[in-house]
Write an enzyme that holds these catalytic residues in place. Structure first.
Site, PDB file in Angstrom:
ATOM      1  CE  LYS A   1       5.637  26.942  -0.169  1.00  0.00           C
ATOM      2  NZ  LYS A   1       5.059  27.560  -1.336  1.00  0.00           N
TER       3      LYS A   1
ATOM      4  CE1 TYR B   1       8.356  19.086   4.073  1.00  0.00           C
ATOM      5  CE2 TYR B   1      10.374  18.507   4.553  1.00  0.00           C
ATOM      6  CZ  TYR B   1       9.299  18.964   4.991  1.00  0.00           C
ATOM      7  OH  TYR B   1       9.341  18.899   6.314  1.00  0.00           O
TER       8      TYR B   1
ATOM      9  NE  ARG C   1       3.568   3.159  10.721  1.00  0.00           N
ATOM     10  CZ  ARG C   1       4.341   3.751  10.027  1.00  0.00           C
ATOM     11  NH1 ARG C   1       5.299   4.609  10.670  1.00  0.00           N
ATOM     12  NH2 ARG C   1       4.465   3.802   8.848  1.00  0.00           N
TER      13      ARG C   1
ATOM     14  CB  SER D   1      10.743   6.513 -14.033  1.00  0.00           C
ATOM     15  OG  SER D   1       9.402   7.217 -14.416  1.00  0.00           O
ATOM     16  CB  SER D   2      11.878   9.828 -10.284  1.00  0.00           C
ATOM     17  OG  SER D   2      10.507   9.275  -9.756  1.00  0.00           O
TER      18      SER D   2
ATOM     19  CB  THR E   1       5.269  24.861   6.357  1.00  0.00           C
ATOM     20  OG1 THR E   1       6.522  24.189   6.144  1.00  0.00           O
ATOM     21  CG2 THR E   1       4.066  24.226   5.843  1.00  0.00           C
TER      22      THR E   1
ATOM     23  CD  GLU F   1       9.347  10.326  -2.438  1.00  0.00           C
ATOM     24  OE1 GLU F   1      10.291  10.887  -3.103  1.00  0.00           O
ATOM     25  OE2 GLU F   1       8.478  10.025  -2.806  1.00  0.00           O
TER      26      GLU F   1
ATOM     27  CB  SER G   1       0.366  28.983  -5.353  1.00  0.00           C
ATOM     28  OG  SER G   1       0.901  28.423  -4.273  1.00  0.00           O
TER      29      SER G   1
ATOM     30  CG  HIS H   1      12.258  14.777   6.051  1.00  0.00           C
ATOM     31  ND1 HIS H   1      11.105  14.299   6.814  1.00  0.00           N
ATOM     32  CD2 HIS H   1      11.758  16.161   5.829  1.00  0.00           C
ATOM     33  CE1 HIS H   1      10.342  15.254   7.127  1.00  0.00           C
ATOM     34  NE2 HIS H   1      10.600  16.540   6.458  1.00  0.00           N
TER      35      HIS H   1
ATOM     36  CG  ASP I   1       6.441  18.222 -26.342  1.00  0.00           C
ATOM     37  OD1 ASP I   1       6.784  17.631 -25.274  1.00  0.00           O
ATOM     38  OD2 ASP I   1       5.823  17.559 -27.437  1.00  0.00           O
TER      39      ASP I   1
ATOM     40  CG  HIS J   1      -1.529   1.374   1.351  1.00  0.00           C
ATOM     41  ND1 HIS J   1      -2.586   1.665   0.522  1.00  0.00           N
ATOM     42  CD2 HIS J   1      -1.543   2.242   2.299  1.00  0.00           C
ATOM     43  CE1 HIS J   1      -3.130   2.923   1.207  1.00  0.00           C
ATOM     44  NE2 HIS J   1      -2.422   3.297   2.156  1.00  0.00           N
TER      45      HIS J   1
ATOM     46  CD1 TRP K   1       6.496   3.626   3.998  1.00  0.00           C
ATOM     47  CD2 TRP K   1       7.413   4.335   2.270  1.00  0.00           C
ATOM     48  NE1 TRP K   1       6.771   5.001   4.182  1.00  0.00           N
ATOM     49  CE2 TRP K   1       7.496   5.366   3.278  1.00  0.00           C
ATOM     50  CE3 TRP K   1       8.106   4.629   1.052  1.00  0.00           C
ATOM     51  CZ2 TRP K   1       8.102   6.298   3.174  1.00  0.00           C
ATOM     52  CZ3 TRP K   1       8.796   5.743   0.992  1.00  0.00           C
ATOM     53  CH2 TRP K   1       8.603   6.801   1.963  1.00  0.00           C
TER      54      TRP K   1
ATOM     55  CG  HIS L   1      12.309  14.540  11.631  1.00  0.00           C
ATOM     56  ND1 HIS L   1      12.192  15.525  11.095  1.00  0.00           N
ATOM     57  CD2 HIS L   1      11.672  13.618  10.983  1.00  0.00           C
ATOM     58  CE1 HIS L   1      11.549  15.602   9.857  1.00  0.00           C
ATOM     59  NE2 HIS L   1      11.399  14.462   9.973  1.00  0.00           N
ATOM     60  CG  HIS L   2      11.574  10.152   9.481  1.00  0.00           C
ATOM     61  ND1 HIS L   2      10.306   9.980   8.898  1.00  0.00           N
ATOM     62  CD2 HIS L   2      12.191  11.196   8.801  1.00  0.00           C
ATOM     63  CE1 HIS L   2       9.908  10.993   8.195  1.00  0.00           C
ATOM     64  NE2 HIS L   2      10.904  11.821   8.115  1.00  0.00           N
TER      65      HIS L   2
END
Lengths: 529, 212
Positions: free
Chosen positions: A335, A261, A454, A173-174, A332, A259, A272, A257, A110, A81, A146, A306-307
């Site tokens: 924004k 963002y 979890r 790909s990314s 943040t 990632e 925006s 991390h 293009d 998932h 994951w 922090h993870h």
């Protein structure tokens, strides 16, 4: 204007002028709009696949005890998932938006590398197939979460290898997609389109693409190390040979991390774009928006640990990562403030894109606040790996990224299809999603605070009521997405004719081309004053 | 936009040429960045090792040179007792267990316990024990004067060996710690593939519900 479609096929590089039809149009697609469409359909398919995984999990968790799933399969479903939603649904969806919108918004004909664009899309179905096939190999799909933490990932069966290859391919790909996006934005803007005149969506994608190029290869490195630990006798993370599993976490989160963002900055960009249109005002604080986005990106590189507050870090390390993380709340906050200020005294109307954009701000802010709670090291040690964390990242990822994607879809779909979507269906989609999302994820905060961990297939009796509510909400949320599918299909097949400008107060180059946007646009660059 | 195609086209073609060249230059630069970051991922490995070495964290198998001196010069705290639990896990073809499961000791007291290790295969095998402590903060107060975990151990085929561990608990151990668990895991060093395979089999066994 539609004459841009039919003139001159005499360039040296005239691949962009071919008009193949049938399956060739899609397999050999080099047109940014076709590729964008494929990205969007691919990610929607993955959203459904990942969503079915999630609903299976929630069915098992409806009641305490084991009813329909074995715990081993449950773990595979949780892992898949996450992988499918992150790499298959959210990220490709944003790349789809980038493909469709960036050339239209900066006045380019293009993307910079049309063939590479094709390649980076067609890698994705291959990766997705690897992931799905991994359910069928002995031992089943990867069940390491994951994040693919060692030592579990070093030990699992061949499903893990398939997942590693899939992530490698999606990473490639990314990276190719990002190279394309950066080059397009930096080199192919219309004359007069200076950097500080670019639409916010383009800015956020430029910064996101740099983040991707910086961290995707690090993830590729980390899982390559897992792969060589598994098969070639190295011992990066294999404690048996002197390796260190905790180092995997350090390397992974150096990717992980930024990632998160990567998955939210383009959402900020969409919000925006949408909010000024429906508030009928210019975006408040454009340049501060740009700087805030850049600061978030830079800060994302120094907060990874922090993870990992529970891995046994020195107190000074915990303090550093705690304060650095809290610092992210400042850009943040800028924004959120700017969006609110854009709406302040605006002549607001509440079409579906605006509803999703406001819903995005509202629910993302809740997710941001729980993020600050989790940044506090002593609290995090209590809440680590509980449902509080699950609630937090679904508030920012589902309500943040996904709601922004919905906002963007409703906002630009008249430009893509030439038809207005059904406003009534859109509103139903929004309200159903908003309500069921909160029914699903809000109670998870309480479950987490009460100590429910979890990634388990079962739980003690005292968590039963909230879990039943969560499961009901989850099915409601899943079904609500069928309304979205219905609205999109209906819009493709017909509907009120969309004008070129579509929205009363829309600004930007994409609204100067006809609706639907012709196959070729801006062959002659527009001039931006 | 299509009113004056001829002139516009020429300009577009000329522009196209330079754009193409600068696009390719940009492509080259970005590919270099991506490759460099792939290398950086691997560079993190020695970098973290260096950081751990300099800051003295994560030095689980390093001999504690000051421990013997510390044990001689420390007052035994007779006012409190700490329970030490001993745990042992063998990864690979080992039988590994402590001779006593738990002891009550006074902080500052020099204590010796013995672990038994059996190489269950007929071939010589080398292994390394990695210690781990619970609660984790107690690691800093658990000083080992002598330990088989300071170096790799080689056992002949089917050999049984007794390994002593000599340690002293620092009396500065926080008062709320009443029990310390010392857990060793014995890993095979040579032929790591074998150990990994055993792990993989364990995981697979667990995932089909037959493991234990």
């Amino acid at each position: 204007m539609s004459a841009v479609l039919d003139h001159h096929g005499d360039h040296a590089h005239d691949h962009a002028h071919d008009h193949p039809s049938g399956w060739r149009r899609w397999l050999f697609a080099t047109n940014h709009k076709d590729i964008g469409t494929m990205y969007l359909w691919f990610s929607f398919t993955m959203l459904i696949v990942g969503g079915i995984n999630a609903l299976l999990l929630r069915t098992e968790l409806f009641q305490p005890g084991l009813q329909i799933l074995q715990p081993e399969f449950f773990n595979q479903l949780t892992t898949m998932h996450g992988l499918i939603m992150v790499f298959g649904a959210i990220m490709p969806a944003f790349v789809g938006f980038a493909n469709w919108q960036i050339p239209l918004m900066i006045g380019a004909s293009d993307m910079a590398f049309a063939r590479m664009n094709n390649f980076s899309f067609w890698l994705l179905p291959v990766a997705a197939a690897l992931l799905v096939v991994s359910y069928l190999v002995p031992g089943g799909a990867t069940a390491a979460g994951w994040t693919l933490y060692a030592p579990l990932s070093v030990q699992m069966g061949p499903g893990m290898d398939l997942a590693i290859f899939a992530v490698h391919i999606m990473g490639a790909s990314s990276i190719m997609g990002s190279i394309n996006i950066i080059t397009t934005i930096l080199n192919m803007r219309a004359p007069g389109m200076t950097m500080m005149k670019m639409p916010m969506f383009v800015w956020t994608w430029l910064i996101t693409a740099y983040l991707l190029i910086a961290v995707m290869p690090v993830l590729a490195g980390a899982i390559t190390m897992v792969l060589t630990d598994r098969h070639f006798g190295t011992s990066f993370f294999n404690a048996a040979g002197g390796g260190d599993p905790v180092m995997y976490q350090h390397i992974f989160w150096f990717f992980g991390h930024p990632e998160v963002y990567i998955m939210i900055l383009p959402a900020f960009g969409i919000a925006s774009e949408v909010i000024p249109t429906f508030a009928r005002k210019r975006l408040f604080g454009y340049s501060s928006m740009v700087y805030a986005t850049a600061s978030i990106a830079i800060l994302s590189f120094i907060v990874w640990a922090h993870h990992m507050f529970t891995t046994g870090m020195p107190v000074t390390g915990q303090l550093f990562f705690m304060y650095a993380t809290m610092l992210i709340a400042v850009p943040t906050g800028v924004k959120i403030f700017n969006w609110t200020a854009t709406m302040w005294r605006g002549s607001m109307t509440f079409e579906t894109p605006m509803l999703f954009a406001i819903g995005f701000i509202f629910v993302f802010t809740i997710g941001g606040f729980t993020g600050i709670v989790l940044a506090v090291a002593p609290l995090d040690i209590q809440l680590h790996d509980t449902y509080y964390v699950v609630a937090h990242f679904h508030y920012v990822l589902v309500a943040g990224s996904l709601f922004a994607l919905f906002a963007g879809t409703y906002y630009w779909i008249p430009k893509w299809t030439g038809h207005m979507y059904d406003e009534r269906l859109g509103k139903w989609h929004f309200w159903m999603s908003m309500i069921t999302f909160n029914i699903t994820f809000f109670p998870m905060h309480f479950l987490g605070l009460a100590g429910m961990p979890r990634r388990y297939a079962d739980y003690p009796m005292q968590f039963a009521d909230f879990n039943a509510v969560v499961t009901i909400g989850a099915f409601g949320f899943g079904l609500s997405q069928l309304i979205f599918l219905w609205a999109v299909v209906k819009c493709i097949r017909g509907g009120a004719k969309a004008t070129d400008k579509v929205w009363e107060s829309a600004h930007g180059l994409e609204w100067t081309v006809p609706s639907p946007a012709p196959f070729h646009t801006f062959e002659t660059p527009p001039v931006v004053k | 936009m299509s009113g004056k195609p001829a002139i516009q086209d020429d300009r577009a073609a000329a522009d196209g040429g330079t754009t193409r060249a600068s696009n390719l230059r940009m492509f080259g630069k970005l590919v270099v960045v991506a490759c460099a970051m792939f290398g950086f991922g691997f560079l993190l490995v020695p970098l973290y090792e260096k950081i751990c070495e300099v800051t003295g964290i994560n030095s689980l198998t390093k001999a504690d040179r000051g421990a013997a001196e510390f044990a001689r010069n420390t007052q035994v705290d007779r006012t409190r007792k700490v329970t030490i639990e001993f745990d042992a896990n063998g990864r690979g073809a080992w039988q590994f267990r402590p001779e006593v499961n738990a002891l009550e000791v006074h902080p500052g007291e020099l204590v010796t316990v013995v672990y038994d290790l059996v190489n269950t295969r007929a071939v010589p095998t080398t292994g390394q024990a990695i210690p781990s402590y619970a609660p984790q903060q107690s690691a800093a107060y658990f000083r080992k004067v002598e330990c088989f975990c300071f170096e790799q151990q080689e056992l002949r085929g089917n050999e049984t060996r007794r390994f002593p561990v000599v340690f002293v608990v620092d009396p500065k151990l926080p008062k709320d710690v009443g029990t310390i668990t010392l857990s060793y895991t014995f890993f095979e060093v040579a032929g790591k593939a074998a150990a990994t395979q055993a792990g993989a089999q364990q995981a697979r066994g667990a995932s089909t519900g037959q493991g234990g």
